[in-house]
Design a protein around this motif. Structure first.
Motif, PDB file in Angstrom:
ATOM      1  N   THR A 135       0.824  -1.219   0.000  1.00  0.00           N
ATOM      2  CA  THR A 135       0.000   0.000   0.000  1.00  0.00           C
ATOM      3  C   THR A 135       0.850   1.258   0.000  1.00  0.00           C
ATOM      4  O   THR A 135       0.683   2.148  -0.840  1.00  0.00           O
ATOM      5  CB  THR A 135      -0.942   0.017   1.221  1.00  0.00           C
ATOM      6  N   MET A 136       1.793   1.338   0.950  1.00  0.00           N
ATOM      7  CA  MET A 136       2.633   2.533   1.080  1.00  0.00           C
ATOM      8  C   MET A 136       3.889   2.395   0.216  1.00  0.00           C
ATOM      9  O   MET A 136       5.020   2.446   0.701  1.00  0.00           O
ATOM     10  CB  MET A 136       3.006   2.762   2.547  1.00  0.00           C
ATOM     11  N   ASN A 137       3.672   2.231  -1.068  1.00  0.00           N
ATOM     12  CA  ASN A 137       4.799   2.117  -1.999  1.00  0.00           C
ATOM     13  C   ASN A 137       5.354   3.512  -2.305  1.00  0.00           C
ATOM     14  O   ASN A 137       4.698   4.524  -2.040  1.00  0.00           O
ATOM     15  CB  ASN A 137       4.350   1.411  -3.281  1.00  0.00           C
ATOM     16  N   PRO A 138       6.585   3.581  -2.837  1.00  0.00           N
ATOM     17  CA  PRO A 138       7.208   4.887  -3.114  1.00  0.00           C
ATOM     18  C   PRO A 138       6.356   5.803  -3.992  1.00  0.00           C
ATOM     19  O   PRO A 138       6.347   7.017  -3.802  1.00  0.00           O
ATOM     20  CB  PRO A 138       8.514   4.505  -3.820  1.00  0.00           C
ATOM     21  N   ARG A 139       5.638   5.215  -4.961  1.00  0.00           N
ATOM     22  CA  ARG A 139       4.814   6.031  -5.859  1.00  0.00           C
ATOM     23  C   ARG A 139       3.690   6.718  -5.087  1.00  0.00           C
ATOM     24  O   ARG A 139       3.438   7.912  -5.281  1.00  0.00           O
ATOM     25  CB  ARG A 139       4.225   5.150  -6.962  1.00  0.00           C
ATOM     26  N   LEU A 140       3.011   5.975  -4.196  1.00  0.00           N
ATOM     27  CA  LEU A 140       1.924   6.568  -3.408  1.00  0.00           C
ATOM     28  C   LEU A 140       2.463   7.617  -2.443  1.00  0.00           C
ATOM     29  O   LEU A 140       1.854   8.678  -2.276  1.00  0.00           O
ATOM     30  CB  LEU A 140       1.177   5.477  -2.632  1.00  0.00           C
ATOM     31  N   CYS A 141       3.604   7.321  -1.817  1.00  0.00           N
ATOM     32  CA  CYS A 141       4.198   8.280  -0.869  1.00  0.00           C
ATOM     33  C   CYS A 141       4.527   9.601  -1.565  1.00  0.00           C
ATOM     34  O   CYS A 141       4.226  10.684  -1.056  1.00  0.00           O
ATOM     35  CB  CYS A 141       5.455   7.692  -0.236  1.00  0.00           C
ATOM     36  N   GLY A 142       5.157   9.499  -2.741  1.00  0.00           N
ATOM     37  CA  GLY A 142       5.476  10.702  -3.507  1.00  0.00           C
ATOM     38  C   GLY A 142       4.222  11.441  -3.929  1.00  0.00           C
ATOM     39  O   GLY A 142       4.178  12.680  -3.901  1.00  0.00           O
ATOM     40  N   LEU A 143       3.188  10.682  -4.314  1.00  0.00           N
ATOM     41  CA  LEU A 143       1.929  11.291  -4.746  1.00  0.00           C
ATOM     42  C   LEU A 143       1.246  12.025  -3.598  1.00  0.00           C
ATOM     43  O   LEU A 143       0.704  13.124  -3.783  1.00  0.00           O
ATOM     44  CB  LEU A 143       1.002  10.210  -5.306  1.00  0.00           C
ATOM     45  N   LEU A 144       1.267  11.446  -2.395  1.00  0.00           N
ATOM     46  CA  LEU A 144       0.651  12.083  -1.226  1.00  0.00           C
ATOM     47  C   LEU A 144       1.337  13.410  -0.887  1.00  0.00           C
ATOM     48  O   LEU A 144       0.674  14.400  -0.569  1.00  0.00           O
ATOM     49  CB  LEU A 144       0.706  11.135  -0.020  1.00  0.00           C
ATOM     50  N   VAL A 145       2.661  13.427  -0.969  1.00  0.00           N
ATOM     51  CA  VAL A 145       3.402  14.663  -0.707  1.00  0.00           C
ATOM     52  C   VAL A 145       3.124  15.694  -1.800  1.00  0.00           C
ATOM     53  O   VAL A 145       2.923  16.886  -1.516  1.00  0.00           O
ATOM     54  CB  VAL A 145       4.917  14.387  -0.594  1.00  0.00           C
ATOM     55  N   LEU A 146       3.083  15.246  -3.048  1.00  0.00           N
ATOM     56  CA  LEU A 146       2.806  16.156  -4.168  1.00  0.00           C
ATOM     57  C   LEU A 146       1.415  16.772  -4.043  1.00  0.00           C
ATOM     58  O   LEU A 146       1.248  17.992  -4.234  1.00  0.00           O
ATOM     59  CB  LEU A 146       2.926  15.399  -5.492  1.00  0.00           C
ATOM     60  N   VAL A 147       0.416  15.961  -3.727  1.00  0.00           N
ATOM     61  CA  VAL A 147      -0.956  16.474  -3.552  1.00  0.00           C
ATOM     62  C   VAL A 147      -1.006  17.460  -2.393  1.00  0.00           C
ATOM     63  O   VAL A 147      -1.702  18.488  -2.470  1.00  0.00           O
ATOM     64  CB  VAL A 147      -1.944  15.310  -3.328  1.00  0.00           C
ATOM     65  N   SER A 148      -0.264  17.186  -1.325  1.00  0.00           N
ATOM     66  CA  SER A 148      -0.210  18.112  -0.177  1.00  0.00           C
ATOM     67  C   SER A 148       0.325  19.471  -0.607  1.00  0.00           C
ATOM     68  O   SER A 148      -0.209  20.513  -0.218  1.00  0.00           O
ATOM     69  CB  SER A 148       0.678  17.526   0.937  1.00  0.00           C
ATOM     70  N   TRP A 149       1.383  19.462  -1.413  1.00  0.00           N
ATOM     71  CA  TRP A 149       1.953  20.714  -1.922  1.00  0.00           C
ATOM     72  C   TRP A 149       0.964  21.443  -2.830  1.00  0.00           C
ATOM     73  O   TRP A 149       0.775  22.661  -2.706  1.00  0.00           O
ATOM     74  CB  TRP A 149       3.248  20.429  -2.678  1.00  0.00           C
ATOM     75  N   ILE A 150       0.334  20.707  -3.740  1.00  0.00           N
ATOM     76  CA  ILE A 150      -0.593  21.337  -4.689  1.00  0.00           C
ATOM     77  C   ILE A 150      -1.770  21.975  -3.958  1.00  0.00           C
ATOM     78  O   ILE A 150      -2.135  23.135  -4.230  1.00  0.00           O
ATOM     79  CB  ILE A 150      -1.094  20.307  -5.719  1.00  0.00           C
ATOM     80  N   MET A 151      -2.364  21.253  -3.009  1.00  0.00           N
ATOM     81  CA  MET A 151      -3.505  21.776  -2.252  1.00  0.00           C
ATOM     82  C   MET A 151      -3.104  23.009  -1.438  1.00  0.00           C
ATOM     83  O   MET A 151      -3.845  24.004  -1.387  1.00  0.00           O
ATOM     84  CB  MET A 151      -4.052  20.696  -1.328  1.00  0.00           C
ATOM     85  N   SER A 152      -1.923  22.960  -0.835  1.00  0.00           N
ATOM     86  CA  SER A 152      -1.459  24.080  -0.006  1.00  0.00           C
ATOM     87  C   SER A 152      -1.157  25.308  -0.861  1.00  0.00           C
ATOM     88  O   SER A 152      -1.487  26.434  -0.485  1.00  0.00           O
ATOM     89  CB  SER A 152      -0.209  23.670   0.774  1.00  0.00           C
ATOM     90  N   VAL A 153      -0.528  25.090  -2.014  1.00  0.00           N
ATOM     91  CA  VAL A 153      -0.207  26.202  -2.916  1.00  0.00           C
ATOM     92  C   VAL A 153      -1.480  26.860  -3.435  1.00  0.00           C
ATOM     93  O   VAL A 153      -1.597  28.097  -3.453  1.00  0.00           O
ATOM     94  CB  VAL A 153       0.669  25.715  -4.094  1.00  0.00           C
ATOM     95  N   LEU A 154      -2.454  26.063  -3.835  1.00  0.00           N
ATOM     96  CA  LEU A 154      -3.714  26.604  -4.349  1.00  0.00           C
ATOM     97  C   LEU A 154      -4.454  27.395  -3.278  1.00  0.00           C
ATOM     98  O   LEU A 154      -4.989  28.483  -3.543  1.00  0.00           O
ATOM     99  CB  LEU A 154      -4.599  25.478  -4.887  1.00  0.00           C
ATOM    100  N   ASN A 155      -4.479  26.862  -2.063  1.00  0.00           N
ATOM    101  CA  ASN A 155      -5.145  27.562  -0.955  1.00  0.00           C
ATOM    102  C   ASN A 155      -4.452  28.883  -0.652  1.00  0.00           C
ATOM    103  O   ASN A 155      -5.096  29.927  -0.538  1.00  0.00           O
ATOM    104  CB  ASN A 155      -5.159  26.677   0.290  1.00  0.00           C
ATOM    105  N   SER A 156      -3.138  28.846  -0.530  1.00  0.00           N
ATOM    106  CA  SER A 156      -2.375  30.056  -0.210  1.00  0.00           C
ATOM    107  C   SER A 156      -2.483  31.092  -1.320  1.00  0.00           C
ATOM    108  O   SER A 156      -2.621  32.296  -1.064  1.00  0.00           O
ATOM    109  CB  SER A 156      -0.907  29.681   0.021  1.00  0.00           C
TER     110      SER A 156
END
Length: 317
Positions: A135-156
């Motif tokens: 479940t917690m493969n490198p691709r998902l981990c990278g995707l979760l961090v990327l989505v966190s950045w995108i959501m935070s940037v859009l909000n800010s």
């Protein structure tokens, strides 16, 4: 191109904590020390995780990202305050203020998202241990961090862009040590209803959503741990969550306490003082919490320190 507002205002005044020269010197020393400790401590966590291969797991991948964000978080507010104290000036330009506000909102959001992602990681590790590596493969981990950045940037970005059309009158004093979004909006003499609605909706949706996700993850973790028969197994399961839960408690308790207390007292000065807890103290304590409560980090730090001591002894020998 530098942002401009409707009234041609070129600067704000950050009132900070105290105007007495004796306090200014003390504040400079305290905040400089806290900033250096935060940067050094979090950099050490990042380096240790990068150097030791047994720490190349999802949990420590997210921790290294959190440490990086904490360095950026404190670097957004404290350096400008230190410069103003040193130069005995309270001035911050309009463009710098908007920029500082943008990055502050960005890193607050990233902290919330990363703490939520780390809670999900612990949920999968404890509730579904057999499927954890899949479940917690490198691709998902990278995707979760990327989505966190995108959501935070859009909000800010949306919050900051909505401040640009506001008109400001003569009251340009910000009773804070940095350009906080709520304080800026309340200084405007134009209609701020839409700004307030977007700010509160964002806080409820993102902040409340992240907290709900964390609480849900830990409710499932507690249920799974209770199902473990051995006391040793329960202790081991809880120990893997202790560091993360401590950081979550520090971040959310202090940030919620700031806004609840400021709403009750209506004191901007009290809010500025209380804000130090989650803007400065929490990023500073994060490396200590993980160093003291996580045996893998402790062992890596110990091995690193012993290696350095051996190199020093060899060089002197």
């Amino acid at each position: 191109m530098a942002p401009e507002n409707c009234t041609g205002i070129s600067e704000f005044l950050l009132l900070g904590f105290s105007e007495e020269q004796g306090w200014q010197t003390l504040l400079f020393g305290v905040f400089l020390s806290m900033c250096l400790v935060t940067v050094f401590g979090n950099l050490l966590i990042i380096l240790v995780i990068r150097v030791y291969s047994h720490l190349h797991t999802p949990m420590y991948f997210f921790l290294s990202n959190l440490s990086f964000v904490d360095i950026c978080f404190i670097s957004t507010t404290v350096p400008k305050m230190l410069v103003n104290i040193q130069s005995q000036s309270k001035v911050i330009s309009y463009a710098d203020c908007i920029t500082q506000m943008y990055f502050f909102v960005l890193f607050v959001g990233l902290d919330s998202f990363l703490l939520t992602v780390m809670a999900y990681d612990r949920f999968v590790a404890i509730c579904h241990p057999l499927h954890y590596t899949v479940t917690m493969n490198p691709r998902l981990c990278g995707l979760l961090v990327l989505v966190s950045w995108i959501m935070s940037v859009l909000n800010s970005l949306s919050q900051s862009l909505m401040v640009l059309p506001l008109s400001f009158c003569t009251a340009l004093e910000i009773p804070h040590f940095f350009c906080e979004l709520n304080q800026i909006i309340h200084l405007a003499c134009s209609d701020t209803f839409l700004n307030d609605m977007v700010m509160y909706f964002s806080a409820m949706l993102l902040g409340g959503g992240c907290l709900t996700g964390i609480l849900y993850s830990y409710s499932k973790i507690v249920s799974s741990v209770h199902a473990i028969s051995s006391a040793q197994g329960k202790c081991k399961a809880f120990s893997t969550c202790a560091s993360h839960l401590s950081v979550v408690s520090l971040f959310y308790c202090t940030s919620l306490g700031v806004y609840l207390s400021s709403a009750a007292t209506h004191s901007s000065h009290s809010s500025a003082t209380a804000s130090v807890m989650y803007t400065v103290v929490t990023p500073m304590l994060t490396p200590f919490v993980y160093s003291l409560r996580n045996k893998d980090i402790r062992k890596a730090l110990k091995d690193s320190l012993e290696g350095k001591l051996e190199q020093v002894q060899l060089s002197w020998g």
